[in-house]
Design an enzyme around this catalytic site. Structure first.
Site, mmCIF file in Angstrom:
data_model
loop_
_atom_site.group_PDB
_atom_site.id
_atom_site.type_symbol
_atom_site.label_atom_id
_atom_site.label_comp_id
_atom_site.label_asym_id
_atom_site.label_seq_id
_atom_site.Cartn_x
_atom_site.Cartn_y
_atom_site.Cartn_z
ATOM 1 N N ARG A 124 22.316 9.893 52.517
ATOM 2 C CA ARG A 124 22.228 9.323 51.176
ATOM 3 C C ARG A 124 23.421 9.778 50.328
ATOM 4 N NH1 ARG A 124 17.327 12.574 47.983
ATOM 5 N NH2 ARG A 124 18.215 14.645 48.165
ATOM 6 N N GLU A 150 20.386 12.861 40.176
ATOM 7 C CA GLU A 150 21.032 14.136 40.514
ATOM 8 C C GLU A 150 22.540 13.968 40.796
ATOM 9 O OE1 GLU A 150 18.815 16.020 43.670
ATOM 10 O OE2 GLU A 150 17.367 16.797 42.242
ATOM 11 N N GLU A 205 11.403 16.772 38.416
ATOM 12 C CA GLU A 205 10.967 16.982 39.800
ATOM 13 C C GLU A 205 10.652 18.447 40.056
ATOM 14 O OE1 GLU A 205 13.622 15.747 42.888
ATOM 15 O OE2 GLU A 205 14.183 13.907 41.857
ATOM 16 N N HIS A 257 8.264 17.306 53.188
ATOM 17 C CA HIS A 257 8.310 17.768 51.794
ATOM 18 C C HIS A 257 6.979 17.399 51.163
ATOM 19 C CE1 HIS A 257 9.504 18.055 47.599
ATOM 20 N NE2 HIS A 257 10.696 18.493 47.949
#
Ligand code: GLA
Length: 670
Positions: free
Chosen positions: A105, A144, A299, A350
């Site tokens: 990504r 981010e 987050e 996660h």
């Protein structure tokens, strides 16, 4: 009015049937805000110029019908593979010349005009379609910025860097002077000869490195601005992009002015006992970036992450305790990555709000409990008491990205970590029950009684003047080691470190660095003992330091503590000078936590700062005042008894004598 509660929602990972279950569970869990579309570019534009919005229409309508508001992402954080196929020059290149590939990504060069144009076009389509959607609460630009790829060394970036340098220096002689290129035959004859600081035989030019850090941060900011400009043509809904705590590549001072609300992603390690203290520092930074305004935790994990070597699960109650830490330190929103734990892909291990094992789980029960509590808290205290209320602070620490970048360059005098140095001070101060702000060294300091400037390595004249004036006009200024060493071009302030202005205010100058031997030297059996010994009443007697020491020359100051033993035996470690209306302290080392805490107590009590934490609750109980409420959070393994007036609004019990178990939280209203 609510404290926002929710998280990243990635419905494209799931068949439609699941979406209905999602909204049902969101209502059960008290979810009020969902971040949608962060990684949806490939689904929204599967082929260049071909847009598919039907699925997103359905998702937003479904959320709206179920009363869940939407933080809608611009989806530009991860371009689809076709962008790299058609425009390979959009892929970023490392300092070693490796072009990164698709299949993960965030594979884009921030300076790429092609990436920027494609991203803008996508944003234009999204904004046209959803600007008036009734579920829309917030725009979430990209994601981010700088995570994974913060610096790109490709030819496109090189050209952009040269333009940036031309605009900054005007002519190349100016740049040669600033970069000190008389050294090692580095002189440039024209801007065209300049490249990014790519892999080189040995140390690269320090000012080139620093300028490249500045350039890289501002290129990412330019990407953000370009998207915001598109949004603003059509929508006045607030805009944010999620920060990442103390994230070195991006100078958040420059960014914070451009978001409508500061938001943050933080994943403290549940297995590390120091995590709550470090996380407290991150929360304080987020509040400070917004000038004290409420911020939002965008987050966190409900339990384990998947990207550490060993991914500890949060212990029972830890997620709740850390969430309240955010609220206590100024947050008006608690969100997570991600809603439903993925079944496939790199983040399937996660944690999520809905775990792999479903809702008959500890994690889900804690999610539901916190959702109910935050709603009850919002309803109970209302807007005045907590929403939008400020966290008072009369103590601040300076934070400076230039100093961070430069201090940690290769060939700097030390391997001291800039942020760990800030943390040592912050931890000492917060363990006395204070919320501590972060400030720019050239910012407005007039609201503070105490300002600590640790390792302010790169200092402009304006910053030094601002710090000195703070002391002269009545504040207590505390300057820590490795400060005032260079100007903004990394040229040494000659004639004694600290610079003329601070030298006068502090009444000391630094002759030489004399850091203690690196711990590994002792381990190799050289016989050099690593810790430096200190003595002084300000430490309550003797103390140790391991990080740094300097030869301090006193001109006009009292010496309050000394180095003892070793090469610095008898030299000053802590000094203080009455500087007109205020006081100027100099601390030439970093004492270990207990000693630094005692030093802070001396500084704060002399400055008349009240310390709610008298230490009787122990190191593990965090106390923070927000508006009319006092938050007590027990991060330790043992329970403790509170002795405060008033009552705990979570349990309804009187706060005096209240038993606070491990991970327990009380919110006390006097
Ligand atoms: C970041 C990203 C998320 C996710 C989490 C995992 O914060 O924004 O997409 O990858 O990390 O911890």
């Amino acid at each position: 009015m609510t404290i926002w509660y929710g998280g990243d929602y990635n419905p494209e990972q799931w068949p439609k049937e699941v979406w209905h279950d999602d909204v049902r569970l969101m209502n059960r869990g008290g979810i009020t805000l969902a971040t949608v579309g962060v990684f949806s570019w490939a689904h929204l534009e599967p082929r260049e110029g071909e847009y598919h919005f039907g699925w997103l229409d359905e998702v937003l309508d479904l959320l709206h019908a179920n009363g869940v508001r939407v933080d809608l992402a611009t989806a530009t954080a991860s371009p689809p593979p076709w962008l790299a196929m058609r425009h390979p020059e959009t892929l970023p290149v490392t300092a070693e010349g490796v072009r990164l590939s698709v299949g993960s990504r965030q594979q884009y060069c921030p300076s790429s005009p092609v990436y920027r144009e494609k991203a803008r076009e996508l944003v234009r389509r999204i904004v046209e379609r959803y600007a008036d959607h009734p579920a829309l609460e917030l725009w979430h630009v990209n994601n981010e910025y700088g995570c994974h790829v913060s610096h790109c060394y490709c030819d496109v970036s090189a050209a952009a860097f040269r333009d940036w340098l031309r605009a900054k220096y005007g002519d190349v002689d100016e740049l040669n002077r600033a970069w000190g290129t008389a050294f090692w035959s580095q002189r440039y004859d024209s801007f065209d000869e300049i490249t990014p600081p790519r892999a080189a035989p040995t140390f690269r030019n320090p000012t080139q490195l620093l300028d490249f850090d500045r350039f890289s941060s501002s290129e990412l900011l330019a990407c953000y601005r370009a998207e915001v400009a598109v949004i603003r043509e059509r929508s006045s809904v607030p805009v944010t992009t999620n920060f990442m705590g103390f994230f070195k590549p991006v100078d958040y001072w420059a960014w914070a002015k451009e978001v409508d609300i500061v938001t943050d992603d933080t994943y403290p390690d549940p297995a590390d006992p120091i995590s709550p203290a470090y996380a407290a520092m991150v929360r304080d930074l987020m509040r400070s970036l917004g000038g004290g305004a409420p911020w939002m935790l965008m987050e966190q994990a409900t339990s384990a992450v998947n990207w550490r070597q060993q991914n500890a699960a949060k212990s029972p109650g830890q997620m709740r305790a850390w969430s309240y830490q955010c609220v206590a330190r100024g947050a008006d929103g608690i969100l997570f990555f991600q809603w439903r734990q993925s079944a496939a892909g790199s983040e399937k291990f996660h944690s999520g709000l809905v775990p792999h094992s479903g809702t008959d789980t500890r994690v889900w029960r804690e999610v539901e409990q916190l959702g109910q509590e935050l709603k009850a808290l919002s309803d109970r205290v209302g807007e005045a008491a907590i929403e939008g209320s400020r966290v008072p602070s009369s103590v601040a620490i300076t934070l400076d990205w230039d100093s961070w970048w430069a201090l940690e360059q290769p060939a700097s005098p030390t391997d001291v970590s800039y942020v760990q140095t800030l943390f040592a001070w912050h931890h000492a101060l917060t363990s006395l029950g204070l919320a501590v702000d972060f400030v720019r060294a050239d910012g407005d300091l007039s609201g503070y009684r105490v300002v600590v400037a640790p390792a302010h390595f790169v200092a402009t004249d304006g910053q030094l003047d601002n710090l000195a004036s703070f002391a002269e006009s009545g504040g207590a200024l505390v300057v820590g080691f490795a400060s005032g060493i260079t100007d903004e071009h990394l040229h040494i302030r000659l004639g004694g470190y600290l610079g003329e202005r601070l030298r006068r205010t502090l009444g000391v100058w630094i002759e030489e660095f004399a850091p203690p031997a690196a711990p590994d030297l002792a381990a190799r059996g050289s016989g050099i003992a690593p810790p430096v010994q200190l003595s002084g009443d300000v430490f309550g007697g003797s103390a140790e330091a391991r990080v740094w020491s300097e030869v301090v020359r006193v001109e006009d100051a009292e010496t309050l503590a000394l180095f003892t033993g070793g090469a610095l035996d008898g030299w000053p470690a802590v000094t203080r000078r009455a500087a007109d209306a205020g006081t100027a302290w100099y601390v030439a080392t970093l004492p270990e936590h207990g000693a630094l805490r005692r030093l802070c107590e001396s500084i704060l009590s002399e400055a008349g700062v009240e310390m709610p934490g008298d230490g009787s609750l122990g190191e593990h109980v965090e106390l923070v005042r927000r508006g009319a409420l006092l938050f007590a959070i027990n991060h330790g393994p043992d329970s403790t008894q509170l002795q405060f007036d008033g009552s705990d609004i979570l349990s309804g019990e009187p706060a005096r004598g209240l038993e606070l178990p491990s991970q327990g939280v009380a919110i006390i209203e006097a």
